[in-house]
Design a protein around this motif. Structure first.
Motif, short mmCIF file in Angstrom:
data_model
loop_
_atom_site.label_atom_id
_atom_site.label_comp_id
_atom_site.label_asym_id
_atom_site.label_seq_id
_atom_site.Cartn_x
_atom_site.Cartn_y
_atom_site.Cartn_z
N SER A 93 0.87 -1.16 -0.11
CA SER A 93 0.00 -0.08 -0.26
C SER A 93 0.96 1.21 0.00
N MET A 94 1.96 1.14 0.80
CA MET A 94 2.88 2.59 0.72
C MET A 94 3.41 2.67 -0.67
N PHE A 104 -4.86 -8.50 -2.73
CA PHE A 104 -5.05 -7.47 -3.48
C PHE A 104 -6.17 -6.48 -3.27
N GLY A 105 -7.32 -6.74 -2.73
CA GLY A 105 -8.32 -6.03 -2.15
C GLY A 105 -7.95 -5.28 -0.98
N HIS A 147 -6.36 0.18 1.16
CA HIS A 147 -5.63 0.84 2.07
C HIS A 147 -4.69 1.98 1.26
N THR A 148 -4.73 1.73 -0.25
CA THR A 148 -4.02 2.63 -0.93
C THR A 148 -4.97 3.96 -1.13
N ILE A 149 -6.31 3.61 -1.33
CA ILE A 149 -7.21 4.74 -1.44
C ILE A 149 -7.29 5.65 -0.14
N ILE A 150 -7.17 5.07 1.12
CA ILE A 150 -7.06 6.03 2.14
C ILE A 150 -5.77 6.43 2.73
N ALA A 151 -4.55 6.15 1.80
CA ALA A 151 -3.22 6.18 2.38
C ALA A 151 -2.71 7.50 1.43
N THR A 152 -3.18 7.41 0.06
CA THR A 152 -2.79 8.59 -0.87
C THR A 152 -2.98 9.77 -0.39
N PRO A 153 -4.00 10.36 0.30
CA PRO A 153 -4.02 11.78 0.71
C PRO A 153 -3.05 12.24 1.43
N PHE A 154 -2.31 11.28 2.17
CA PHE A 154 -1.23 11.85 3.13
C PHE A 154 0.06 11.94 2.60
N VAL A 155 0.25 11.05 1.32
CA VAL A 155 1.33 11.43 0.47
C VAL A 155 1.19 12.78 -0.41
N ILE A 156 0.06 12.97 -0.66
CA ILE A 156 -0.33 14.13 -1.66
C ILE A 156 -0.06 15.37 -0.74
N ILE A 157 -0.55 15.44 0.43
CA ILE A 157 -0.29 16.54 1.20
C ILE A 157 1.10 16.86 1.47
N ASN A 158 1.93 15.92 1.72
CA ASN A 158 3.36 15.98 1.99
C ASN A 158 4.15 16.47 0.82
N PHE A 208 4.03 8.03 6.33
CA PHE A 208 2.58 8.12 6.76
C PHE A 208 1.73 7.09 6.11
N ALA A 209 1.92 6.89 4.91
CA ALA A 209 1.02 5.75 4.18
C ALA A 209 1.36 4.44 4.83
N PHE A 210 2.59 4.16 5.09
CA PHE A 210 2.71 2.79 5.86
C PHE A 210 1.99 2.83 7.08
N LEU A 211 2.17 3.71 8.07
CA LEU A 211 1.38 3.72 9.20
C LEU A 211 -0.13 3.58 9.04
N THR A 212 -0.50 4.36 8.05
CA THR A 212 -2.12 4.35 7.91
C THR A 212 -2.43 2.79 7.63
N SER A 213 -1.76 2.35 6.74
CA SER A 213 -2.23 0.85 6.48
C SER A 213 -2.05 0.15 7.44
N PHE A 214 -0.82 -0.07 8.22
CA PHE A 214 -0.46 -0.80 9.26
C PHE A 214 -1.31 -0.80 10.33
N SER A 215 -1.88 0.33 10.66
CA SER A 215 -2.94 0.37 11.90
C SER A 215 -4.37 0.43 11.43
N GLU A 216 -4.76 0.15 10.20
CA GLU A 216 -6.16 0.17 9.74
C GLU A 216 -6.75 -0.89 10.27
N LEU A 217 -7.84 -0.70 10.68
CA LEU A 217 -8.76 -1.77 11.05
C LEU A 217 -10.24 -1.84 10.60
N VAL A 218 -10.86 -0.93 10.16
CA VAL A 218 -12.30 -0.93 9.70
C VAL A 218 -12.20 -1.49 8.60
N LEU A 219 -11.50 -0.95 7.54
CA LEU A 219 -11.58 -1.40 6.16
C LEU A 219 -11.14 -2.96 6.10
N ALA A 220 -10.18 -3.38 6.89
CA ALA A 220 -9.61 -4.71 6.95
C ALA A 220 -10.73 -5.84 7.51
#
Length: 264
Positions: free
Chosen positions: A75-76, A134-135, A140-151, A196-208
């Motif tokens: 995802s990162m 893949f799913g 996780h890519t969808i919810i992590a991408t905004p943090f990359v864009i901001i930085n 940030f993308a790594f942390l977002t994916s690594f700690s994500e629960l609801v989507l998982a």
């Protein structure tokens, strides 16, 4: 004491209280993870590292940790590529168009994650991809991408774009101008976004919870199951390791941001 100083003291007190509220759960969970009892208790009556041994030796925890690392790394990488390309395109737009595009890309951080999970669940179930890596990586890519864009956008806004224009005017292709001029300046922003993308994916629960199956259970899902069905200090040990990884990654992000400010 002037009213201005009173206001400063009040703001400082509120900030301290907020910090205590944020840190307090970690202060409790850390000693609880070293408890010798078979249940979570604070303060512990005896100290032991057996729950860390349980965490590293139990196949379910091992598998969940490996799954989380694989999903977080994939995802990162995906979020960093997509987010960097989006940021490079947005900074070349007009102010109004840039604002609209930024609002669009930030939607995953505004829309409740459970809605994204329901939408992806239906889509992936119809295509037979639900429950696979893949799913989960896609979600996780969808919810992590905004943090990359901001930085990356922040790094590009600090950069003097005349440097890139100068390289282009001297005959460099767009790719060479980016590789030799832009990338060396903005890479701390890209790396911070990737962290940030790594942390977002690594700690994500609801989507998982929506997208994983038994074979692809991630660490947060395993912790959730541990809390629901067997409350023992192994969950506290996993939480402590989570906190350590998060603190290390945030320290890396802070160092990268400081380096980026010096580079700009």
């Amino acid at each position: 004491m002037t009213s201005s100083r009173k206001l400063d003291h009040a703001v400082t007190l509120v900030v301290i209280l907020a910090m205590v509220m944020m840190i307090l759960p970690n202060v409790i969970i850390l000693p609880a993870s070293f408890g010798g009892e078979d249940y979570i208790i604070f303060p512990p009556r005896s100290f032991s590292t057996k729950w860390y041994h349980t965490f590293f030796e139990t196949p379910a925890w091992q598998s969940a940790t490996v799954n989380s690392l694989i999903v977080a790394v994939c995802s990162m990488i995906a979020a960093t590529i997509v987010g960097t390309l989006a940021a490079l395109g947005m900074v070349r737009l007009s102010q109004r168009s840039r604002g609209l595009m930024m609002s669009f890309f930030l939607l995953p951080t505004i829309v409740p994650t459970i809605i994204t999970g329901v939408a992806l669940y239906g889509l992936l179930a119809r295509t037979g991809l639900r429950g696979g890596v893949f799913g989960i990586v896609l979600g996780h890519t969808i919810i992590a991408t905004p943090f990359v864009i901001i930085n990356v956008v922040a790094a590009l806004q600090r950069m003097d774009m005349r440097l890139e224009h100068g390289a282009r005017s001297l005959g460099a292709s767009p790719l060479k101008a980016f590789y030799y001029v832009t990338l060396p300046i903005i890479w701390p922003g890209i790396a911070a976004g990737a962290a940030f993308a790594f942390l977002t994916s690594f700690s994500e629960l609801v989507l998982a919870l929506f997208l994983t199956s038994g074979a692809t259970t991630t660490l947060p899902v395993q912790m959730w199951s541990g809390i629901r069905f067997e409350i023992n200090p192994t969950v506290a040990a996993a939480s402590t390791l989570f906190v350590v990884v998060s603190c290390v990654m945030l320290l890396v992000v802070g160092l990268l941001r400081r380096k980026g400010e010096r580079t700009a």
